[in-house]
Design an enzyme around this catalytic site. Structure first.
Site, PDB file in Angstrom:
ATOM      1  N   GLU A   1       9.930   1.198   9.346  1.00 21.17           N
ATOM      2  CA  GLU A   1       9.688   2.261   8.352  1.00 21.17           C
ATOM      3  C   GLU A   1       9.535   3.623   9.020  1.00 21.17           C
ATOM      4  O   GLU A   1       9.455   3.715  10.257  1.00 21.17           O
ATOM      5  CB  GLU A   1       8.434   1.931   7.532  1.00 21.17           C
ATOM      6  CG  GLU A   1       7.162   1.902   8.365  1.00 21.17           C
ATOM      7  CD  GLU A   1       5.961   2.470   7.633  1.00 21.17           C
ATOM      8  OE1 GLU A   1       6.036   3.609   7.133  1.00 21.17           O
ATOM      9  OE2 GLU A   1       4.938   1.772   7.570  1.00 21.17           O
TER      10      GLU A   1
ATOM     11  N   LYS B   1       7.514  11.971   1.382  1.00 21.65           N
ATOM     12  CA  LYS B   1       7.133  10.568   1.551  1.00 21.65           C
ATOM     13  C   LYS B   1       7.969   9.808   0.524  1.00 21.65           C
ATOM     14  O   LYS B   1       7.814  10.020  -0.691  1.00 21.65           O
ATOM     15  CB  LYS B   1       5.633  10.442   1.284  1.00 21.65           C
ATOM     16  CG  LYS B   1       5.099   9.044   1.352  1.00 21.65           C
ATOM     17  CD  LYS B   1       3.572   9.085   1.272  1.00 21.65           C
ATOM     18  CE  LYS B   1       3.019   7.757   0.816  1.00 21.65           C
ATOM     19  NZ  LYS B   1       1.561   7.797   0.657  1.00 21.65           N
TER      20      LYS B   1
ATOM     21  N   SER C   1      -0.424   0.878  -4.806  1.00 24.01           N
ATOM     22  CA  SER C   1       0.799   1.243  -4.085  1.00 24.01           C
ATOM     23  C   SER C   1       2.020   0.500  -4.610  1.00 24.01           C
ATOM     24  O   SER C   1       1.941  -0.691  -4.935  1.00 24.01           O
ATOM     25  CB  SER C   1       0.630   0.920  -2.602  1.00 24.01           C
ATOM     26  OG  SER C   1       1.847   1.119  -1.925  1.00 24.01           O
TER      27      SER C   1
ATOM     28  N   LYS D   1      -5.614  -1.832   5.828  1.00 27.06           N
ATOM     29  CA  LYS D   1      -6.856  -1.150   6.202  1.00 27.06           C
ATOM     30  C   LYS D   1      -7.877  -1.294   5.095  1.00 27.06           C
ATOM     31  O   LYS D   1      -7.528  -1.323   3.923  1.00 27.06           O
ATOM     32  CB  LYS D   1      -6.581   0.341   6.370  1.00 27.06           C
ATOM     33  CG  LYS D   1      -5.893   0.698   7.647  1.00 27.06           C
ATOM     34  CD  LYS D   1      -6.112   2.191   7.924  1.00 27.06           C
ATOM     35  CE  LYS D   1      -5.426   2.582   9.204  1.00 27.06           C
ATOM     36  NZ  LYS D   1      -3.982   2.780   9.021  1.00 27.06           N
TER      37      LYS D   1
ATOM     38  N   ASP E   1      -5.213   3.397  -8.498  1.00 27.71           N
ATOM     39  CA  ASP E   1      -4.145   3.770  -7.572  1.00 27.71           C
ATOM     40  C   ASP E   1      -3.657   2.498  -6.887  1.00 27.71           C
ATOM     41  O   ASP E   1      -4.359   1.916  -6.058  1.00 27.71           O
ATOM     42  CB  ASP E   1      -4.669   4.788  -6.548  1.00 27.71           C
ATOM     43  CG  ASP E   1      -3.575   5.288  -5.609  1.00 27.71           C
ATOM     44  OD1 ASP E   1      -2.497   4.659  -5.536  1.00 27.71           O
ATOM     45  OD2 ASP E   1      -3.816   6.315  -4.943  1.00 27.71           O
TER      46      ASP E   1
ATOM     47  N   ASP F   1       4.204  -0.449  -2.812  1.00 31.91           N
ATOM     48  CA  ASP F   1       4.480  -1.494  -1.812  1.00 31.91           C
ATOM     49  C   ASP F   1       4.264  -2.886  -2.416  1.00 31.91           C
ATOM     50  O   ASP F   1       5.009  -3.819  -2.118  1.00 31.91           O
ATOM     51  CB  ASP F   1       3.539  -1.358  -0.602  1.00 31.91           C
ATOM     52  CG  ASP F   1       3.830  -0.123   0.244  1.00 31.91           C
ATOM     53  OD1 ASP F   1       4.803   0.596  -0.056  1.00 31.91           O
ATOM     54  OD2 ASP F   1       3.070   0.113   1.204  1.00 31.91           O
TER      55      ASP F   1
ATOM     56  N   VAL G   1       6.734   1.464   3.048  1.00 27.80           N
ATOM     57  CA  VAL G   1       7.071   0.035   3.065  1.00 27.80           C
ATOM     58  C   VAL G   1       8.014  -0.266   1.894  1.00 27.80           C
ATOM     59  O   VAL G   1       9.071  -0.882   2.064  1.00 27.80           O
ATOM     60  CB  VAL G   1       5.790  -0.823   3.002  1.00 27.80           C
ATOM     61  CG1 VAL G   1       6.121  -2.284   2.727  1.00 27.80           C
ATOM     62  CG2 VAL G   1       5.009  -0.690   4.311  1.00 27.80           C
TER      63      VAL G   1
END
Ligand code: PSU
Ligand code: MN
Length: 307
Positions: free
Chosen positions: A26, A87, A139, A158, A137, A141, A107
């Site tokens: 990525e 992004k 993602s 994380k 929120d 991904d 990702v």
């Protein structure tokens, strides 16, 4: 995707034709995840780790609005030093194409371009997920993992994220979470999270056999392989957890949200940890590139029998 949207490098194209192993990488980590000059060094080091195993790296990025699969060093430099890179997650491709922008693929973004190139293995650091308290929120991904058949190697996620909620989402979406040599879901900087993976596998061969069984069932979801950071580089929880909590608090206090949230948290953690988190981050990225290349090698060996 219309094939004329994709610009595949000669090197990656050759590897495709020869059925030699390819690993997608990525680029949001380059444009938004790490400071300069470590971002450029990291990108080159990950490519080197893939090559060391005899596989071809395919770094995905947007350059002048072109979706690139495989970029050379000069292009990498342009990306790493781009003034205002976008992004690029899934919904951002069209914007980047039409406005001829440079951008780093997340990702989810990388999975889109890589799967269109028939690449089945991808190495990253940490995936996006369900964020902690505050407004909703989640993602993209996670949605990409739900509907893209690919082996994604990461070091877990994380704890800037709500890890239990992230794992629940993956379960709902039928995404197997593999612990590589571990029963526990790794928390990026740390090898432990207290949460379970859905299956432990101990070798690249086992991972490939598992992926084949999963996809032979007709399922289209990704296989998320979580590869714990090497012990000697992992950060102690009582060092990193307060830093993560502080970074999250700072984001809330400053009203940072949306696409800007993850990059803000990453930069803040780097700063507050005095560079220790950065070192750990680099090590785990190298480690993931190596494992992904080993998996890709096993796949290409068996290619004649159709993966
Ligand atoms: N987590 C990290 N490092 C990263 C990212 C996430 O520890 O660089 C990047 C990845 O590219 C990931 C993206 O796909 O952030 C997720 O952003 P968002 O939460 O906005 O979807
Ligand atoms: Mn988000």
């Amino acid at each position: 995707m219309k094939k004329n949207f994709l610009y595949i490098s000669d090197e990656v194209q050759r590897a495709r034709e020869l059925n030699t192993p390819i690993v997608a990488l990525e680029s949001t980590v380059i444009t938004h995840g790490l400071p300069t000059p470590q971002n450029m060094e990291l990108a080159l080091a990950m490519e080197a780790k893939v090559r060391e195993q005899g596989a071809t790296p395919a770094t995905v990025a947007l350059l002048d609005g072109q979706i690139r699969v495989g970029i050379n060093e000069t292009e990498l430099e342009k990306l790493a030093n781009a003034k205002e890179p976008v992004k690029v997650s899934r919904r951002d491709f069209a914007k980047a194409i039409v406005k001829k922008m440079d951008g780093g693929t997340t990702v989810a973004g990388t999975m889109l371009a890589a799967s269109q190139t028939d690449i089945r293995v991808f190495a990253t650091g940490g995936i996006g997920g369900v964020h902690r308290e505050g407004h909703m929120d989640i993602s993209t991904d996670l949605q990409a993992l739900a509907d893209t058949p690919m082996i994604v190697v990461c070091a877990g996620a994380k704890s800037i994220l709500d890890l239990p909620a992230t794992l629940e989402y993956l379960e709902t979406m039928a995404v197997p979470v593999v612990g590589y040599g571990t029963d526990e879901f790794p928390a990026f900087f740390s090898r432990r999270s207290g949460l379970n993976v859905s299956v432990r596998l101990d070798s690249p061969e086992e991972i490939v056999a598992f992926a084949k069984a999963h996809w032979d069932l007709g399922l289209r979801s990704a296989i998320l392989v979580t590869n714990p950071i090497p012990e000697e580089y992992s950060l102690e929880d009582d060092f990193i957890n307060p830093i993560i909590a502080q970074a999250s608090q700072d984001a809330q206090d400053r009203g940072i949200s949306g696409q800007a949230l993850t990059p803000f948290l990453l930069a803040r953690i780097n700063k507050l940890s005095g560079g220790r988190s950065l070192e750990a981050n680099l090590v785990l990225l190298h480690n993931n590139a190596t494992l992904a290349a080993k998996i890709a090698k096993v796949i290409s060996k068996g290619k004649a029998k159709k993966f």
